[in-house]
Every structure is written in structure tokens, then in C-alpha cells.
Write a protein that holds these residues in place. Structure first.
Motif, short mmCIF file in Angstrom:
data_model
loop_
_atom_site.label_atom_id
_atom_site.label_comp_id
_atom_site.label_asym_id
_atom_site.label_seq_id
_atom_site.Cartn_x
_atom_site.Cartn_y
_atom_site.Cartn_z
N THR A 135 31.53 77.39 72.58
CA THR A 135 31.00 77.38 71.22
C THR A 135 30.94 78.81 70.68
N ARG A 137 29.50 81.49 68.41
CA ARG A 137 28.26 81.71 67.66
C ARG A 137 28.54 82.51 66.39
N ASP A 138 29.53 83.37 66.48
CA ASP A 138 30.06 84.11 65.33
C ASP A 138 31.44 84.60 65.76
#
Length: 182
Positions: A135, A137-138
Motif C-alpha cells: 500500500t 501511503r504517498d
């Protein structure tokens, strides 16, 4: 395709800004009055509003690129080759290389790197590998959640741009938990 999306969005924002349409907030509940706010796209701030939309699209694209890089990194290396140092060295910065060398806690002749830290903390039987969730996050931070039969291990990777690709600059353990009863 993304350029076309940005052009169409730009045209739509321009049309809304030129007509001076007002944005009306929906009712928040019974008896609540509607409030009018300034135009959705202020004619004087049109460039700023467009930049926000473009920046959001660019950030989403950066996040997708970061996730794809980390996904390919794990698929290209594989847990069976955890002691293959050549592969990760192509994808990490000198800073992370030093961290992995300093984290190697055993007697060692030659170059020894704690490369297992990408997959698990070490020090116990984690059981068979079950799944991995990646994933973003940024655009610079990607969380990797590794699940095993008896163990869960999450690591946050910090990426840095290296030309048209990324390199992994740091690795920080987020979770290391043995699971009983599985």
C-alpha cells in the motif's frame, strides 16, 4: 490518456469559472439552511485551483508508480533468494545498504547484509508464506504487509527518485507478531 483527462478537466474548470456558478452545500439535516459559498472556481484563482487538481493527479500517479516499483521489487527478488545480495543492491541506496550491513548480527566473513528485514524480523519460525499486501501511503512511502502461517510482519519502505525509477532509501519495521493457534 492522463493528459487528455487533465485537458478536459481544465476546460470544465474554465467553463465553470467563467460562468460564475455558485456551489451550494447540501442540507446537513432537517431544519438546516443552505449556505452559498464563493464560486467553485474563483476566476482570479483559476490557476491555483487547476494546480490543485493537477497536483492531486500527479500525487496519485506517484503513489501508483511507487507501489508498482515495490511490487516488482518483491516479485523480482523472492523470499527463496533472500541471501542474494546482488538483486537488492541494484534497488537500494548506499544509506540502506549500510543499515542492512550494520543490522547483520552474526559472525560473518565478507559482505553480510540483513536482507531478511524486507520479509521478516528474524529469530523464529514464521511458517509458510501466505500473502503480501502493498500500500502506497504517498509517493515516497510504501507499506508492505507480509502474512505467514504463524507470523505477521509489516515494513515501511521510504523511496527516493533515481532518474526515472526509484531506489529504496530506508526500511522501518512497523509490526512483528507471532500468531498462536494457526
Amino acid at each position: 490518456m492522463k493528459k487528455a483527462y487533465i485537458i478536459v478537466l481544465s476546460m470544465m474548470l474554465t467553463a465553470v469559472g467563467l460562468t460564475g456558478c455558485k456551489y451550494v452545500k447540501p442540507l446537513d439535516g432537517p431544519g438546516m439552511e443552505r449556505e452559498e459559498s464563493d464560486s467553485l472556481v474563483d476566476r482570479d484563482a483559476m490557476g491555483d485551483s487547476l494546480n490543485v487538481v493537477v497536483n492531486d493527479a500527479a500525487q496519485k500517479q506517484d503513489m501508483e508508480a511507487a507501489k508498482a516499483f515495490v511490487d516488482q521489487f518483491y516479485k523480482g527478488w523472492g523470499m527463496d533468494n533472500v541471501l542474494d545480495y546482488d538483486y537488492p543492491k541494484k534497488h537500494i541506496t548506499p544509506k540502506l545498504l549500510q543499515f542492512l550491513a550494520d543490522s547483520y548480527e552474526f559472525e560473518c566473513d565478507g559482505e553480510c547484509l540483513a536482507t531478511w528485514k524486507f520479509f521478516y524480523e528474524g529469530g523464529g519460525d514464521v511458517g509458510e508464506f501466505k500473502s503480501r499486501q502493498i500500500t502506497a501511503r504517498d509517493g515516497n512511502h510504501v507499506l508492505v504487509e507480509n502474512k505467514y502461517v504463524n507470523y505477521e510482519y509489516d515494513v515501511l519502505l521510504t523511496l527516493t527518485k533515481d532518474g526515472d525509477t526509484f531506489k529504496i532509501d530506508s526500511l522501518q519495521q512497523q509490526k512483528s507478531a507471532f500468531i498462536e493457534g494457526n
